[in-house]
Design an enzyme around this catalytic site. Sequence first.
Site, PDB file in Angstrom:
ATOM      1  N   GLY A  46       0.802  -1.208   0.000  1.00  0.00           N
ATOM      2  CA  GLY A  46       0.000   0.000   0.000  1.00  0.00           C
ATOM      3  C   GLY A  46       0.835   1.258   0.000  1.00  0.00           C
ATOM      4  CG  ASP A  76       4.029  -1.097  10.844  1.00  0.00           C
ATOM      5  OD1 ASP A  76       3.445  -1.962  11.529  1.00  0.00           O
ATOM      6  OD2 ASP A  76       4.110  -1.154   9.601  1.00  0.00           O
TER       7      ASP A  76
END
Length: 313
Positions: free
Chosen positions: A48, A167
């Site tokens: 993405g 993340d």
Amino acid sequence: MLLSKINSLAHLRTAPCNDLHATKLAPGKEKEPLESQYQVGPLLGSGGFGSVYSGIRVADNLPVAIKHVEKDRISDWGELPNGTRVPMEVVLLKKVSSGFSGVIRLLDWFERPDSFVLILERPEPVQDLFDFITERGALQEELARSFFWQVLEAVRHCHNCGVLHRDIKDENILIDLNRGELKLIDFGSGALLKDTVYTDFDGTRVYSPPEWIRYHRYHGRSAAVWSLGILLYDMVCGDIPFEHDEEIIRGQVFFRQRVSSECQHLIRWCLALRPSDRPSFEEIQNHPWMQDVLLPQETAEIHLHSLSPGPSK
């Protein structure tokens, strides 16, 4: 043994944060085109965020990673000191790219009509921690301790520079197979660190804390500690502890491998359901399980050089 190594690791902890003004071009100097400075190689990965290619810097044959990010996929923007509007990822990378070796360095960046191109360092030979664990299974605790210490130092460096990664996971950690050094990569989900609550999250859900799943709110430091707990479990057990939201909210940790009681205690502490019950970074490093940490080069000599390197990325 740990105390004798603190000085050897001190450069990791005290590395200065980068001055955003330091990378500006001299007056009147124009940047050479991307194509004349870098040779683009095979695709390394895509998602993405865009696509990442291997590459070479023409001037000195330095291996680099070339990351293309489409402008219409960028949700979070920032501003450089000169007023230039750029993806927040560029702002964050500029803040953490310094003499510290545990975070991937941004070497350069380019703006195109429909995208941004980021030039990042690329160690060789290298393998991400996800593939390393997939190929070799659960790590010995001595190796996991060395890896976890390095990741913790990288996250501390980011926080000292005012950056929250958001993340932390095995896929975003590169292992330099020659040097035994780990590098934290991919700041595309990151944000500027703040003391107030966050109400947005673009990271990996199975690494996210229960307060985000339940209330869509979290504080940066305690959420990072939760992700570190998931990562340590992944290292010593070979897989993550939770797959579904209900499991994250319940927070019951079951160990699938033989794991020492001290390591289990540290993992459960990091995965405390109440954010205020989780340890600080300093408390993690002072935990009994975190003593006698191997230096990266010792890790390479003992645990990596005796193994067949996985495929380079």
